[in-house]
Design a protein around this motif. Structure first.
Motif, PDB file in Angstrom:
ATOM      1  N   VAL A  99       1.011  -1.091   0.152  1.00  0.00           N
ATOM      2  CA  VAL A  99      -0.397   0.101   0.158  1.00  0.00           C
ATOM      3  C   VAL A  99       0.855   1.535  -0.159  1.00  0.00           C
ATOM      4  CG1 VAL A  99      -1.764   1.057   1.902  1.00  0.00           C
ATOM      5  CG2 VAL A  99      -1.792  -1.203   1.045  1.00  0.00           C
ATOM      6  N   TYR A 100       1.780   1.463   1.013  1.00  0.00           N
ATOM      7  CA  TYR A 100       2.966   2.563   0.892  1.00  0.00           C
ATOM      8  C   TYR A 100       3.264   2.841   0.017  1.00  0.00           C
ATOM      9  CZ  TYR A 100       6.736   5.382   2.412  1.00  0.00           C
ATOM     10  OH  TYR A 100       7.591   5.990   3.216  1.00  0.00           O
ATOM     11  N   LEU A 101       3.722   1.569  -1.288  1.00  0.00           N
ATOM     12  CA  LEU A 101       4.517   2.440  -2.120  1.00  0.00           C
ATOM     13  C   LEU A 101       3.962   2.411  -3.580  1.00  0.00           C
ATOM     14  CD1 LEU A 101       7.401  -1.380  -2.834  1.00  0.00           C
ATOM     15  CD2 LEU A 101       7.984   1.053  -2.068  1.00  0.00           C
ATOM     16  N   ALA A 102       2.543   1.524  -3.400  1.00  0.00           N
ATOM     17  CA  ALA A 102       1.264   2.007  -3.955  1.00  0.00           C
ATOM     18  C   ALA A 102       1.126   3.674  -3.833  1.00  0.00           C
ATOM     19  CB  ALA A 102       0.037   1.190  -3.728  1.00  0.00           C
ATOM     20  N   ASP A 103       1.369   3.785  -2.793  1.00  0.00           N
ATOM     21  CA  ASP A 103       1.028   5.963  -2.350  1.00  0.00           C
ATOM     22  C   ASP A 103       2.456   6.299  -3.364  1.00  0.00           C
ATOM     23  OD1 ASP A 103      -1.339   6.900  -1.031  1.00  0.00           O
ATOM     24  OD2 ASP A 103       0.033   7.180   0.647  1.00  0.00           O
ATOM     25  N   LEU A 104       2.993   5.554  -2.887  1.00  0.00           N
ATOM     26  CA  LEU A 104       4.223   6.858  -3.365  1.00  0.00           C
ATOM     27  C   LEU A 104       3.952   6.973  -5.242  1.00  0.00           C
ATOM     28  CD1 LEU A 104       7.546   5.279  -1.946  1.00  0.00           C
ATOM     29  CD2 LEU A 104       6.184   7.649  -1.670  1.00  0.00           C
ATOM     30  N   GLY A 105       3.650   5.997  -5.481  1.00  0.00           N
ATOM     31  CA  GLY A 105       3.263   5.893  -7.537  1.00  0.00           C
ATOM     32  C   GLY A 105       3.472   5.647  -7.950  1.00  0.00           C
ATOM     33  N   TRP A 106       4.289   3.790  -7.315  1.00  0.00           N
ATOM     34  CA  TRP A 106       4.323   2.860  -7.601  1.00  0.00           C
ATOM     35  C   TRP A 106       3.432   2.132  -8.578  1.00  0.00           C
ATOM     36  CZ3 TRP A 106       9.956   3.720  -6.429  1.00  0.00           C
ATOM     37  CH2 TRP A 106      10.257   2.355  -6.209  1.00  0.00           C
ATOM     38  N   PRO A 107       3.968   2.057 -10.027  1.00  0.00           N
ATOM     39  CA  PRO A 107       3.475   0.628 -10.446  1.00  0.00           C
ATOM     40  C   PRO A 107       3.342  -0.321  -9.641  1.00  0.00           C
ATOM     41  CG  PRO A 107       5.769   0.839 -11.943  1.00  0.00           C
ATOM     42  CD  PRO A 107       5.861   1.965 -10.371  1.00  0.00           C
ATOM     43  N   GLU A 108       1.628  -0.708 -10.225  1.00  0.00           N
ATOM     44  CA  GLU A 108       0.730  -1.765  -8.988  1.00  0.00           C
ATOM     45  C   GLU A 108       1.550  -2.847  -8.973  1.00  0.00           C
ATOM     46  OE1 GLU A 108      -3.082  -1.595  -8.531  1.00  0.00           O
ATOM     47  OE2 GLU A 108      -3.259   0.432  -8.089  1.00  0.00           O
ATOM     48  N   GLU A 109       1.815  -2.981  -9.863  1.00  0.00           N
ATOM     49  CA  GLU A 109       2.408  -4.929 -10.565  1.00  0.00           C
ATOM     50  C   GLU A 109       3.772  -4.826 -10.079  1.00  0.00           C
ATOM     51  OE1 GLU A 109       0.853  -2.533 -12.995  1.00  0.00           O
ATOM     52  OE2 GLU A 109       3.007  -2.013 -14.570  1.00  0.00           O
ATOM     53  N   ASP A 149      -5.613  -4.053   0.032  1.00  0.00           N
ATOM     54  CA  ASP A 149      -3.803  -3.577  -0.320  1.00  0.00           C
ATOM     55  C   ASP A 149      -4.432  -3.749  -1.877  1.00  0.00           C
ATOM     56  OD1 ASP A 149      -4.237  -5.993  -1.713  1.00  0.00           O
ATOM     57  OD2 ASP A 149      -1.987  -6.795  -1.464  1.00  0.00           O
ATOM     58  N   PRO A 150      -3.313  -3.172  -2.561  1.00  0.00           N
ATOM     59  CA  PRO A 150      -3.909  -2.238  -3.913  1.00  0.00           C
ATOM     60  C   PRO A 150      -3.784  -3.915  -5.029  1.00  0.00           C
ATOM     61  CG  PRO A 150      -1.064  -1.890  -3.118  1.00  0.00           C
ATOM     62  CD  PRO A 150      -2.435  -2.858  -2.028  1.00  0.00           C
ATOM     63  N   HIS A 151      -3.942  -5.134  -4.515  1.00  0.00           N
ATOM     64  CA  HIS A 151      -4.334  -6.080  -5.245  1.00  0.00           C
ATOM     65  C   HIS A 151      -5.956  -6.398  -4.699  1.00  0.00           C
ATOM     66  CE1 HIS A 151      -0.515  -6.393  -6.621  1.00  0.00           C
ATOM     67  NE2 HIS A 151      -0.035  -6.738  -5.870  1.00  0.00           N
ATOM     68  N   ALA A 152      -6.894  -5.645  -3.808  1.00  0.00           N
ATOM     69  CA  ALA A 152      -7.803  -6.062  -3.066  1.00  0.00           C
ATOM     70  C   ALA A 152      -7.797  -6.648  -2.705  1.00  0.00           C
ATOM     71  CB  ALA A 152      -9.108  -5.443  -4.267  1.00  0.00           C
ATOM     72  N   GLN A 153      -6.642  -7.050  -1.939  1.00  0.00           N
ATOM     73  CA  GLN A 153      -6.479  -8.163  -0.472  1.00  0.00           C
ATOM     74  C   GLN A 153      -6.369  -7.564   0.619  1.00  0.00           C
ATOM     75  OE1 GLN A 153      -5.995 -12.123  -0.753  1.00  0.00           O
ATOM     76  NE2 GLN A 153      -6.068 -11.263  -3.616  1.00  0.00           N
ATOM     77  N   PRO A 154      -7.243  -8.444   1.689  1.00  0.00           N
ATOM     78  CA  PRO A 154      -8.004  -7.676   3.130  1.00  0.00           C
ATOM     79  C   PRO A 154      -6.531  -7.414   3.009  1.00  0.00           C
ATOM     80  CG  PRO A 154      -8.306 -10.056   3.175  1.00  0.00           C
ATOM     81  CD  PRO A 154      -8.256  -9.432   1.336  1.00  0.00           C
ATOM     82  N   ILE A 155      -6.568  -6.468   4.309  1.00  0.00           N
ATOM     83  CA  ILE A 155      -4.876  -6.695   5.670  1.00  0.00           C
ATOM     84  C   ILE A 155      -4.891  -6.961   6.714  1.00  0.00           C
ATOM     85  CG2 ILE A 155      -3.486  -5.439   5.879  1.00  0.00           C
ATOM     86  CD1 ILE A 155      -3.843  -3.361   3.922  1.00  0.00           C
TER      87      ILE A 155
END
Lengths: 436, 321
Positions: free
Chosen positions: A382-392, A423-429
């Motif tokens: 989530v943190y990386l996605a928040d930074l604008g990292w590509p989700e894959e 999380d970015p892949h829609a999995q529960p944390i």
């Protein structure tokens, strides 16, 4: 044991070796930090023709008593010349420092050999005394030696105490220290002179050929135990004195044993090799076992981290599929089967896992631990996605970070991301309360 | 004993320059098939062979900045030899000093030194100078202890570092010649990769040269040359032969293959003068001097002389331009 310090015959070698090792190990630390440890090798060989010349001067005068003084002065003079020759070769001759050192030491030793063979013909008795300086012989030292060595060692210790601060600056950042003019020029020269002095003192008991060992070994050993210069000097001094003492005792005892076993041959183990062997042994042991920098503790740290990583990965894979067979576990972890079985057994012992009908499942304890790892993994994603990292591509980094993140970091991360649920892949944390 | 043997020498009691004339005469005699080698001729030939074997390796070692490793090898061969001697004595019960012994000792020494230095720098993360210094002093000290305990020869440990050219026999000449041949062949065969890796090891690696094979071979041969030379000049004076002639030659020549020819030549020149000088001083003035010491001192004196000559020749060049 105490007779080594008090007996009128034995005390001079003992104290002499200890004092000389003290001086050499202190100056050795300075040259070790300047990455010029091999300079000692060059200087000690350069001193050899000086010893020969000193003895020759003595022989002219036929004054036996002054031979120590003349040898010391000669050795000091020639080692200064040797240092000057290296400097000239490097600067004017554009010879690499390696080759300059080697050429100087071989040439000076050659001159010394020539002089020694001349002395052998002219004054055989004096030539025998020169041979002593080759491998060192502490046994023939007298109380005069102790007085002189003690004075010289005291000089070196005093110099280090007085000029500790500028020395520190010089050891760690030479260019900076010089540009700030913290270090007066005479200090650099004084360091060199004292380095020469410490070697000149040492060659009587350790010998020309092996002197550089005593210059290197205590510094290497001490460096393993500390990062502070003052502690480094203390430890090196203690190790140096200890190896001087032990080496001398070993040499005396071994020579006595040899005389008992082979009474017809006049065998004796020279002091130099014994002292150097003791010092090197301490250095090797320190290299192996020192708690922070030693090789074995480092190996243990690396191994235990890898074991933890693999264990956590296994926990994760079991957590995801609730229960797992050995075959599936192998498929998702790519491990050598015996080590996988060992790790699974270890995790059962720790109470994280149970086994029934060849299938593995998590205990409540293991479940919590696995959930925590998954939580860390997904939080980082989530943190990386928040930074604008590509989700894959967030998954790969998270695979590594999940083993490194600490509870404090986890808390800060969750706080900054406002406690995300997916999380970015829609999995529960997994929730924080579930995990702890 | 020394005097009794040398009194038979054909070079006894000759003027310094007459010695060279005598050498020429005896050379002619030898070619006609008469006469046997005198002690002095063996000395000259052995030292000449050492000059060749060190002279072809020296340039490569200096250019690759590996002289201190060579210094460390020169010390550790003592342990290698001692181990080889111990094993072979118990296995074959022969005490001779022959080629297989020598090569085996060199192999042990080179392996021990290089491997432990490598382990210290890579696995133990010790700085390189300190690891070289630690390894060779420890191994040399061990070598002295082993030699003292097992050969029980009090003089050996002194002779090891000083050498004794007067004790050379014909067998030593065979060993020295073999080594010279071996090193010469090595440099001849691997001239191109050696040249390239001496000047630019990165480029050499990029072009696919097996540096990882060449370097150990070079170190092994260096160890072998040190062992071959130590009876004549001692382990430390070998270094003079390895480094000195090359530094002199480099003042005048700048191509590697020129250097590889000139460097041994300078070594041979110094050994010839050295042996003649030693003989002359002994027979005329009664001064028994160490031949190895004389040769090494000569090489040391040749360097500043060559520096002056090269400076003047360069000045002349500047003026004529």
């Amino acid at each position: 044991m105490f007779e080594y310090f008090t007996d009128p015959v034995l005390r001079a070698p003992t104290w002499g070796c200890m004092l000389m090792c003290l001086a050499a190990s202190l100056m050795g630390v300075l040259s070790f930090l300047n990455k010029r440890s091999l300079l000692g090798e060059g200087i000690s060989h350069a001193a050899y023709p000086g010893v020969v010349a000193g003895m020759a001067v003595c022989a002219i005068d036929a004054a036996d008593e002054g031979s120590l003084f003349f040898a010391l002065v000669g050795a000091l003079l020639f080692s200064i010349i040797g240092l000057w020759v290296i400097d000239r070769l490097e600067k004017k001759g554009k010879v690499h420092s390696d080759a300059a050192l080697c050429f100087m030491l071989a040439s000076f030793f050659g001159i010394g050999t020539l002089g020694a063979s001349f002395l052998q013909g002219a004054r055989p008795l004096m030539a025998q005394r020169v041979q002593i300086y080759l491998y060192g012989q502490a046994a023939t030292m007298t109380d005069i030696h102790i007085v002189i060595y003690a004075a010289l060692s005291a000089l070196i210790v005093m110099f280090l105490v007085i000029s500790y601060r500028p020395m520190q600056a010089l050891c760690f950042d030479r260019v900076y220290a010089q540009s700030l003019m913290i270090v007066p020029r005479y200090l650099t020269i004084a360091t060199f002179v004292l380095m020469l002095l410490s070697i000149v003192i040492g060659i009587r008991s350790v010998g020309v050929v092996l002197m550089s060992g005593m210059f290197v070994a205590p510094a290497v050993a001490a460096r393993q135990w500390t990062d502070r210069l003052s502690t480094l000097l203390w430890i090196a001094a203690i190790i140096g004195v200890a190896s001087g003492l032990l080496g001398n005792i070993l040499s005396v005892e071994a020579s006595q044993k040899l005389r008992i076993y082979f009474p017809h041959e006049r065998l004796s183990l020279p002091t130099g090799p014994m002292i150097v062997l003791t010092g090197s042994a301490i250095a090797f042991l320190s290299l192996l076992f020192a708690p922070r920098r030693g090789a074995i503790p480092r190996l243990v740290r690396i191994l235990s981290f890898r074991v933890r990583t693999v264990e956590e990965n296994i926990l994760k894979s079991v957590w995801k599929s609730k229960e797992i067979s050995l075959k599936d576990c192998r498929a998702c972890n790519h491990l050598w089967p015996p080590s996988l079985i060992f790790l699974l057994w270890r995790m059962q012992r720790q109470g994280w896992m149970t086994q029934a009908y060849r299938r593995y499942a998590l205990t409540p304890d293991g479940d919590r631990k696995a959930a925590r790892i998954v939580r860390l993994h997904r939080l980082w994603e989530v943190y990386l996605a928040d930074l604008g990292w590509p989700e894959e591509s967030v998954h790969r980094t998270a695979e590594e970070m999940e083993h490194i993140l600490t509870p404090e970091l986890e808390e800060r991360l969750a706080g900054q991301l406002h406690d995300p649920k997916l999380d970015p892949h829609a999995q529960p944390i997994p929730e924080h309360d579930v995990v702890c | 004993m020394l005097f009794a043997k040398t009194a038979l020498s054909p070079y006894w009691d000759l003027h310094f320059f007459e010695i060279f004339a005598q050498i020429g005469q005896r050379l002619l005699l030898l070619f006609q098939g008469g006469g046997i080698l005198a002690a002095d001729e063996i000395q000259i030939l052995v030292l000449g062979c050492i000059s060749i074997s060190c002279g072809v390796l020296g340039p490569v070692l200096v250019l690759k900045k590996m002289t201190m490793l060579a210094n460390s090898l020169a010390h550790t061969i003592l342990l290698g030899l001692a181990i080889s001697f111990l094993i072979s004595r118990s296995m074959f019960s022969s005490t001779g000093f022959d080629m297989p012994h020598l090569l085996f000792g060199a192999l042990i020494a080179a392996l021990l030194t290089v491997f432990s230095t490598y382990v210290l720098t890579r696995l133990f993360r010790l700085q390189e100078d300190a690891s070289i210094g630690l390894v060779f002093t420890a191994l040399f000290a061990l070598g002295i202890v082993v030699v003292t305990l097992f050969t029980r020869d009090v003089h050996l440990s002194v002779e090891v570092v000083m050498g004794n050219a007067d004790a050379l026999r014909f067998e030593d000449l065979v060993v020295a010649a073999d080594l010279a041949l071996m090193n010469g062949l090595f440099v001849l065969l691997f001239f191109w990769p050696l040249q390239m890796s001496s000047f630019d090891s990165g480029q050499s690696m990029m072009m696919g040269n097996r540096l990882n094979l060449l370097q150990p071979l070079l170190l092994f041969l260096t160890a072998a040359s040190c062992i071959g030379a130590f009876r004549a000049v001692g382990v430390l004076l070998v270094l003079s032969f390895l480094v000195g002639p090359f530094l002199i030659a480099r003042l005048f020549f700048h191509r590697l293959w020129h250097l590889l020819i000139v460097t041994p030549a300078i070594g041979i020149f110094a050994s010839l003068i050295g042996v003649a000088l030693a003989r002359h001083l002994l027979s005329v003035y009664g001064l028994a001097l160490s031949t190895g010491g004389i040769v090494s001192t000569l090489i040391a004196l040749l360097y500043p002389a060559a520096r002056i000559v090269s400076k003047f020749s360069r000045l002349k060049e500047l003026k004529s331009n």
